[in-house]
Design a protein around this motif. Structure first.
Motif, PDB file in Angstrom:
ATOM      1  N   LEU A  25       0.858  -1.185   0.000  1.00 49.59           N
ATOM      2  CA  LEU A  25       0.000   0.000   0.000  1.00 49.59           C
ATOM      3  C   LEU A  25       0.889   1.227   0.000  1.00 49.59           C
ATOM      4  O   LEU A  25       1.903   1.277   0.712  1.00 49.59           O
ATOM      5  CB  LEU A  25      -0.924   0.023   1.218  1.00 49.59           C
ATOM      6  CG  LEU A  25      -2.021  -1.053   1.253  1.00 49.59           C
ATOM      7  CD1 LEU A  25      -1.505  -2.332   1.886  1.00 49.59           C
ATOM      8  CD2 LEU A  25      -3.239  -0.550   2.034  1.00 49.59           C
ATOM      9  N   ALA A  57      -6.008  -5.108   3.598  1.00 46.49           N
ATOM     10  CA  ALA A  57      -5.629  -3.948   2.779  1.00 46.49           C
ATOM     11  C   ALA A  57      -6.841  -3.076   2.484  1.00 46.49           C
ATOM     12  O   ALA A  57      -6.771  -1.834   2.579  1.00 46.49           O
ATOM     13  CB  ALA A  57      -4.973  -4.426   1.487  1.00 46.49           C
ATOM     14  N   ILE A 114      -3.927   0.857  -2.675  1.00 44.49           N
ATOM     15  CA  ILE A 114      -3.311  -0.463  -2.836  1.00 44.49           C
ATOM     16  C   ILE A 114      -2.543  -0.473  -4.156  1.00 44.49           C
ATOM     17  O   ILE A 114      -3.120  -0.275  -5.233  1.00 44.49           O
ATOM     18  CB  ILE A 114      -4.380  -1.565  -2.825  1.00 44.49           C
ATOM     19  CG1 ILE A 114      -5.159  -1.539  -1.497  1.00 44.49           C
ATOM     20  CG2 ILE A 114      -3.739  -2.924  -3.058  1.00 44.49           C
ATOM     21  CD1 ILE A 114      -6.303  -2.523  -1.445  1.00 44.49           C
TER      22      ILE A 114
END
Length: 551
Positions: A52, A154, A439
């Motif tokens: 990320l 995430a 991401i």
């Protein structure tokens, strides 16, 4: 001298180990089998990682300043605490059916949450002081679950970061709004206090000091003029009182002089001998008497000339008598005349006194008026002096209130600026125009287990622990024997004597066979005990969950 402890050679140590080999082999066998069984039962673990990145804000911070001094790394720490909370991890465990075997074996959900929290790692990637991004990894029991959980984490990081930024902006905005309202109320309260002080002391404000001083000078001059007027009137009153006293003294003198003058006039009026008429009548009577005497010398009493002369003398005597009788009337008239004159003079002086008393009355009224005016003027002076004396306190109070007002105004302006900035920040965060997390690489599907090498290491560790424990047991039996004489070398070292010959143990064949059987029975028993202890050790280690923590 004591010779000290004898150091054993390597060959002697090997002979001791060979002698006590079963003490070492049995614990090594038991723990090696136990750890091997436990490790073989442990599931394989697979680690999946997602990358990320921290995206810079689309709207410059120079235009919309951030509401918090925290950078992304500090906010990420807060996010970690939030995302790795029990509620969030419990939802992931339920959603992806994680740790089913452990939970079926009786493990609590709290233990599963703690295990999952340990299996999640976050590694920051930064350039000097700026956070560029981070890698989030999850170690699961299957490749698919590892990837699914990592992707879910995430996504949670991205959504939570946006939600947290919006919530922080809104919370900060609400907080600033409340502070702004309180600051406005405080500002209004201070302004009301300031206006109250000014209204209550409108005539004693610092800017009116010169006017009050001029007014005080005018009142003091007025007081001086009134004092001079009072002094002048008092002097005039004293002069008029002196005039009255002088008139009174003059009236008493006139009264005394009038009495004396009346007495003198009466006395003069009563003394007829001093009057011309009386002198003429006396002279005339003397002439007539002389003529009568001459006639008597010539004539007799009844002679007509004598009788006539006697009649003339009688008439003169009558006139004298009448003159004497009129004396009382003259005395009365003279007394009345003198008294009337004195009364007229006294009346004139009394009228003068009345006029003066009237002037004195007017002066008293003027003095009373001046006294009242003096008191009123003194009251005005006292009021003006009180106002002037209040000016420093009022000035200090106004300066204090003004300083508080300026401070509160500065706080209000700063809060208003922050409030406007917070509204812009809320819009920026709501539209995802601020600093965000994106991401870059989603989680991969791991191809190999991450704990294979650790399993081998644990198995070898169990074997090594068993060997170590066996050596400790062997040492328990052999160490005390090291301090006793057992060999020729021990005898020579401790006594200094040389052995001539050695006598071997004297045993029959039957005794040797029996001794060997007893030895084999002991080792068989030890082997059975070692093998039998494996299930017990496995159960103990499973209860303690030692290897689950290590894997």
């Amino acid at each position: 001298m004591h010779p000290g402890f004898r150091q054993r050679s390597f060959d002697e140590i090997l002979r001791v180990l060979k002698k006590r080999k079963w003490y070492i082999i049995m614990p090594a066998l038991a723990f090696g089998l136990t750890v091997g069984c436990l490790v073989s039962r442990l599931p394989n673990t697979y680690k999946s990682t997602a990358l990320l990145a921290v995206k810079a804000p689309k709207i410059s911070e120079k235009i919309v300043a951030p509401l918090s001094d925290e950078d992304m790394s500090q906010r990420l720490h807060t996010l970690n605490q939030n995302i790795l909370s029990r509620s969030n991890l419990e939802q992931l465990i339920t959603k992806f059916s994680l740790y089913q075997r452990e939970r079926s074996a009786g493990q609590s959900i709290e233990s599963a949450v703690e295990t999952m929290r340990k299996n999640i790692t976050v590694d920051l990637e930064s350039d000097k002081e700026k956070l560029l991004g981070f890698r989030i990894s999850y170690t699961g029991q299957t490749p698919e679950s590892a990837r699914q959980v990592t992707n879910a984490l995430a996504d949670i990081y991205v959504s939570k970061q946006i939600d947290e930024s919006v919530r922080t902006a809104e919370t900060t905005g609400e907080f600033i709004d409340k502070q702004l309202e309180q600051a406005k109320q405080n500002l209004d309260t201070i302004e009301q206090q300031r206006m109250k002080i000014m209204l209550e002391n409108s005539e004693a404000l610092p800017e009116s000091a010169q006017g009050l001083i001029a007014q005080l000078d005018g009142l003091r001059k007025r007081e001086e003029n009134i004092s001079k007027d009072k002094e002048t009137l008092s002097t005039e009153k004293l002069r008029l009182n002196d005039q009255i006293a002088s008139n009174n003294r003059q009236m008493r003198l006139i009264e005394d002089y009038g009495i004396k003058e009346t007495q003198d006039a009466a006395r003069q009026a009563g003394q007829i001998e001093d009057t011309p008429a009386y002198a003429q009548l006396v002279n005339k009577r003397a002439e007539l008497t002389a003529q009568l005497d001459k006639l008597l010398k010539v004539f007799k009493e009844k002679h007509p000339d004598v009788v006539a002369k006697r009649d003339e003398i009688a008439r003169v005597n009558e006139e004298l008598e009448d003159l004497r009788k009129s004396t009382d009337k003259r005395v009365q008239i003279a007394s009345q005349s003198s008294s009337r004159k004195a009364e007229l003079q006294k009346k004139s002086l009394d009228l003068e006194n009345q006029r003066i008393q009237s002037q004195i009355g007017q002066i008293d009224q003027q003095l009373q008026f001046n006294e009242q005016e003096m008191q009123q003027n003194a009251g005005r002076i006292s009021a003006v002096e009180e106002k002037i004396n209040k000016i420093p306190d009022i000035k200090i109070a106004l300066e204090s209130v003004t300083a508080r007002y300026e401070s509160a105004k500065g706080v209000y302006d700063e809060l208003l600026k922050k409030y406007n900035n917070s509204q812009g920040q809320i819009l920026r965060e709501t539209d995802s125009q601020g600093e965000t997390i994106q991401i870059v690489d989603r989680a991969n599907l791991p191809a190999s287990s991450t704990n294979t090498a650790r399993k081998i290491f644990l198995a070898l560790g169990g074997l090594g622990f068993g060997i170590g424990l066996g050596m400790v047991l062997a040492a328990c039996f052999e160490v005390p024997r090291l301090f006793r004489v057992q060999t020729v070398q021990d005898m020579k070292h401790y006594t200094g004597l040389t052995a001539i010959f050695l006598v071997p143990p004297m045993l029959t064949d039957a005794e040797l066979v029996r001794q060997r059987r007893i030895g084999r029975l002991k080792w068989a028993t030890a082997f059975v005990v070692a093998i039998g202890s494996v299930p017990l050790l496995i159960t103990l280690f499973q209860k303690l969950h030692i290897f689950e923590r290590l894997i």
